[in-house]
Structure formats: C-alpha cells, structure tokens
Design an enzyme around this catalytic site. Structure first.
Site, PDB file in Angstrom:
ATOM      1  N   ASP A 130     -12.513  82.070  46.722  1.00 43.59           N
ATOM      2  CA  ASP A 130     -13.938  82.050  46.227  1.00 43.59           C
ATOM      3  C   ASP A 130     -13.663  82.009  44.757  1.00 43.59           C
ATOM      4  OD1 ASP A 130     -16.229  82.749  44.878  1.00 43.59           O
ATOM      5  OD2 ASP A 130     -16.491  84.705  45.898  1.00 43.59           O
TER       6      ASP A 130
ATOM      7  N   LYS B 150     -22.083  79.599  37.329  1.00 47.88           N
ATOM      8  CA  LYS B 150     -21.199  80.068  36.325  1.00 47.88           C
ATOM      9  C   LYS B 150     -20.474  78.771  35.562  1.00 47.88           C
ATOM     10  CE  LYS B 150     -20.912  84.051  39.259  1.00 47.88           C
ATOM     11  NZ  LYS B 150     -21.289  85.132  38.430  1.00 47.88           N
TER      12      LYS B 150
ATOM     13  N   TRP C 113     -16.382  91.440  44.716  1.00 52.05           N
ATOM     14  CA  TRP C 113     -16.480  90.337  45.324  1.00 52.05           C
ATOM     15  C   TRP C 113     -15.791  89.911  46.687  1.00 52.05           C
ATOM     16  CZ3 TRP C 113     -21.448  88.760  45.016  1.00 52.05           C
ATOM     17  CH2 TRP C 113     -22.072  89.004  43.859  1.00 52.05           C
TER      18      TRP C 113
END
Lengths: 360, 360
Positions: free
Chosen positions: B172, B196, B102
């Site tokens: 992030d 999430k 990511w």
C-alpha cells in the site's frame, strides 16, 4: 468562443454558473490560499460543505428523516454489487425488472450474489417500444427487493410509475434523479452515479431507508457497506472531495432555479420541443411510445441512415456536440439533463429543421 | 494573497502549475468549449489523455510490460478488500506485516475474506520507534501473498527495504508512491490512493503483475475485479475523469521535474532539513529511529505540549496550514509530499526556530 451545447449522455454538461464558480476559486477556496481539493475531508471547512450538500439534497428531494444519504465511489456499477450484498440478507432471490441495457447490467452483477428473478418488462404498444405498466409487474414475495432502472439512457425509455408492493423498491436513478419531484418514501433504496444530473464522474449517491442498513453479507467490502458508510458519515475512506464539493454547488444551483418542480417544468418543456420536432417530420423518427419517452435522453434516427455522418459533422460544426447515438440503437441521441438550457434544445431543433430542408 | 504552505496529510497539496493549468482550461478544455469533466470517457479526447497518463506513469516508475496499470475508485480502503478478493485464490491465508495504523486497517478488512497471518513488525531501537528489517520478517509459504504498508502517515514511519520471498509482495504505497524510484518487478501488486502524491481524492491506482489477474473470488464486485478492470481499460464503470486528467497533469509535471530520481533528491533534502531542525533542538522531538523516518510525513512534538495550540495558531497565521498531528500521536505533523516546495520546509523551519526563540 462560440456557444457550444454538449449533448453527452454522461459524463454530461454541468451548469455554467457552477463551473464558473469552481474555476474562480480553484486555487483559493474560501480565501484559504489552497484548492478545495487540497484540504482534509475531516477539516472544518470541508465538513461544512459536505453537510450542506447533504442537507440541500434532502431539501430538494424532500428525503424523509428515516432515510440515510451516502456519498459513495464506484458509480452505479458499484451499487449493482452493493445492492445484493447489502439487501439480500437471509434471502437468496430478488426481483429484477429488465427494461433495457442498464437494468440488465444490474442483473449480471446480481448473479454473483444470489438468484435474480428477471422479468422482461419491455413491450410493444401501438407499434412503438414501451414498458409494461408497473401495476402489472408480477413480483414474488420471496424476493428480498425489486430492482429497476427508471431511465434507460441508451434506449431513451423512462418509467414514471411504481409498483404497489411490500418489497423494498430499489431504483437506479443515475440518469433521471433530480429531474422532477419524487416520493422518496415509496423506495427502499435510490442510487445514482453523479455524472448526469448531480456532478462530475467519480461520485455516486445512495439514499437508503434505515431498516435496510444492517443486513449486509459478511463479505461486503467496507467501501460498499451501507451501515459502515453511514456510521462514518461517508468518510470511511477518503471521499472524492472535489466531486462532492461540485455536487454541492449543483444542488445550490437547483435550489436557486426553484427546485425540482421548476426542473420538471424545464425538462418537460425541452423534451416536448424536441419530440414535437421529431414527430412532425418524416425525416426523423423516435421509436419509443409517448408513455415511456425519456425526458432526459432523446434518441432519434434519420429516415436515411446514410446521412448520419453528415448530420453529425454539421451539427459538430454548429457547436452541437456528442449527438452520436449508442451503437446498440444507432442514429442520434440528445441527452438533455437539467443543466441543458432550453436554448440548447432550440438550437438543435433549428439545426434539425435546416438540415431536413437542405437534405430532405 | 500571501504565500500559503499546506502540510495536509491528504487530501494534500497539488503542484501549483498543475492547478493553474486546470483552472485555465476548466471551462474550455482543448478548445472544445466544454470542461474535461463534461466529455465522454470513451471519446477520442479523453481516451487520449487517459492513455498518456498511463504511459507517463509507466515511464516514471519504469513499470515492466507484464504489469497492468488500473485506475480505480474507492481509494486504498477499497484495495484493502480488493487484494484478498483478487489474490487469495485457492488459499485462505496471507501474511500481513503490521507496522502501523494503515497496515492494521488492511488486516481488519482482510478478516472478511480469509485468515490474515499478522506479524507485528514494530520494534524499539536505540530508544526510538523502528521497524524490524525486512530480511528478518518470518513469512509462511502457505500464504497467498505478503502485504505491508511502506509508509505510515500517522506514525511517520517508512519502510525502505523488501523481504526476499517467493510470495507476491503487495504494498500500500498510498503515501510514498512516486517519491523515489522503486523496482516494480519485485512486487506482485502496488496500490495507492491518489490524494497524496498522485492527484485529487477519488482515484486509486493499482499496478498488478499479470499472473495475479485471474484468481479472483466469484463474489468480487466487478468494480474491484482486477481482470475486469484490465479488460475494460479501467472503464468498466465510468471512471473519475477529472481526477484521472489531473493525475495525468501531475505525471507530466513529475517528468518535467526530472522524474523520480530528481524527486528523491528533492524529498531527501526537504526531509533532512526538517529532521535536522528537530534533532538540533531540545524544544522539538521526533520519536522515530532514523532508519525508518518517513520522508513524506514528519511528526514532531513540542517538549511542552501546553504550547501546541499556540504553535498551531501562530503557524496558521504565518501561512502554514494543516500542521496538527493525528490524535493518536499528538503534537504536529508536516506532510511534505512531492508537491511541497523546499521553500515550504524552509519557511516551517524558520518559523519553528523563531517560535522556540520566543517560547523556549
């Protein structure tokens, strides 16, 4: 619970059977013991309904195979940026036909990326507000595309004709997509925020002719990049899965109703009933010419604006919600998208007549 | 219905009481006779829960008043573009600390807007995968900011320390926000996709220090423009109202659980149980050093990969869903976000031990 009719301009009402199904399976979707919100977008089950939603939409709109269907985020506002970012290519100019608030908002965003060539297409006809016929629109062959908004929710104005041009026609159909059949092949790009005729807020759909996929500016964010979204099956970023699922249920419902021809008849009949009630009375008025009256959003004013508050209060008490007009226009606005049953419009008309009888 | 535990990495499971409430009021929210999905985002009722959701999030994370909270669309992927577009300002360079998939994806998007100065911060420690301590990160004062991803869902790697630097720190936190208390004042921008630990897919939250609001590139799409979103109360475009509502219910649930300190204890206890089961067996293994083991995503491999398919099949039959690891790592992955009850991890551990007993 009393019957409630929700005339909100958007987020707007959804078909009752769609919400009932969503409620029924909210905690146990497909017998999986989980919600559709809780499963991977890349899993077999979700991919299946995602593909079916796209196919049903293709069937409903008869979308030709050379058009890609993209499920996006950010609403029509994001498309206001995505369109110039993806379509200007080597050009710097695009034609923007300005027919109201939303068409104009697209212009403001386009100014960040090029020179929108703006034409005011509003006019007066027979003392009413109208739109210059598309056959008379002056377009410039130096433009990369021509953009317009075929239904202005605030003004209650709809444009049902198209210009004859070699420019790709780009239409913001947020508030009238799926309300009647259209010829997709005449457009370059059609886009729409979901929250009126598609599904819940948070999803937008873009239908893009494939020759327009690959001319994006290098600074186009990937989440707005048509080619990236197409290549990743609209799953470059995690899509709004619940909104996608719910939109799929709406598409199924539309097919069960008989598709867009049936919707057209349904919508014409509802709109005719309401405009007739307005026109046959001196107590109510609508200022749009019949050529351009929206079948989705019907603004109307009371002759005596001092009665507005009372009208809204009594309508609310009678189960008719969200009738207040936009502040730019004043008065009332009844949004009667696909999901509004005819009974809702009948109830509104009966209420209007009774209100006129007691306060006229 | 048998008890099902959903270990999906995202979209992930939501707290059961949240879904139960959403189901209960799906067609009649606040007694309005409509769904929360069907009301105007600018109406009193929605504005009220939107504001409460923000305040509850502020309470949970103890967000200082000089930080703005933005409810966005497009997920973390949109923020990969929004961060350089909003924060580079007059600079062209930013530090990107690359600790996994990511973090690296953010680099790829940043390349559209400037020169990411990329540092590989992965390392080996005691034969395990680890991350270079943040105190040793080499940052460049010419950078506009430093970006990193504190939890890599695929690799199961978590970074719990922060560099000491004058650069704005951008994180992030998609996969570990709200999993424990953090000191927001040490960050410039925190962002997270919702799917999430916050709510359903289709919403992202950005927490932006106010001195960083106003340096956006002129080509920043309005829907990604921090200052525009702040000035329009995250309603510049129609927000994903259902996702916002549901996130608000999650925030209420988190507060009722005791807030983030309680969550930290809950998550530490679940993760300890699962890592202990892995470490105490030669049948299972995890390749991440204990310094950087994620408490949210626990990848593990079977010593004999030929048993993978059988493990997944039997786990599925036992009600343990979505345990397949990402193809980049192989094996299994158990995502155990806030909403995963300890009973879910206990059930998984019991299953793993039984599977080892019968196939070890």
């Amino acid at each position: 619970m009393e019957q409630v009719f929700n005339f909100s301009a958007g987020p707007a009402m959804l078909p009752e059977p769609v919400l009932a199904q969503a409620k029924d399976e909210l905690q146990n979707w497909r017998g999986l013991g989980t919600s559709v919100m809780e499963v991977s977008h890349r899993g077999k089950d979700f991919m299946e309904i995602a593909a079916k939603a796209e196919q049903d939409l293709r069937d409903l709109l008869a979308i030709p195979t050379n058009y890609k269907v993209l499920f996006c985020q950010g609403g029509a506002r994001a498309q206001f940026a995505a369109v110039p970012l993806n379509l200007l290519g080597q050009k710097t100019q695009a034609d923007y036909m300005d027919g109201g608030f939303w068409a104009h908002s697209a212009v403001e965003e386009a100014l960040k990326y090029g020179q929108p060539r703006v034409t005011d297409i509003t006019c007066e006809r027979d003392g009413k507000r109208a739109i210059v016929p598309a056959s008379q629109w002056q377009l410039d062959s130096n433009s990369a595309y021509v953009h317009f908004c075929p239904n202005e929710t605030i003004d209650g104005i709809e444009i049902r004709d198209l210009p004859t041009t070699d420019l790709p026609i780009v239409a913001d159909m947020s508030s009238n997509i799926l309300s009647r059949p259209i010829d997709v092949s005449r457009y370059g790009v059609i886009y729409a925020g979901a929250q009126k005729n598609i599904g819940p807020a948070g999803l937008a759909i873009a239908i893009v002719r494939d020759d327009l996929l690959d001319r994006a500016h290098t600074m186009t964010p990937s989440v707005l990049h048509y080619k990236t979204l197409f290549e990743k099956e609209s799953m470059f970023n995690t899509p709004p899965t619940f909104a996608w699922y719910l939109s799929g249920l709406v598409f199924e419902w539309l097919k069960a109703q008989g598709g867009l021809s049936a919707m057209q008849a349904h919508n014409e009949s509802k709109a005719a009933l309401l405009y007739q009630a307005i026109d046959s009375s001196d107590f109510y008025r609508n200022q749009v010419h019949s050529d351009n009256r929206s079948q989705m959003n019907v603004p109307f004013q009371l002759a005596d604006a001092k009665l507005d508050a009372l009208f809204l209060e009594q309508a609310e008490a009678a189960g008719m919600r969200a009738l207040k007009g936009h502040r730019a226009v004043g008065g009332m606005r009844a949004s009667i998208y696909n999901a509004m049953p005819k009974a809702g419009v009948e109830a509104l008309v009966a209420f209007m007549q009774e209100f006129e009888r007691t306060h006229g």
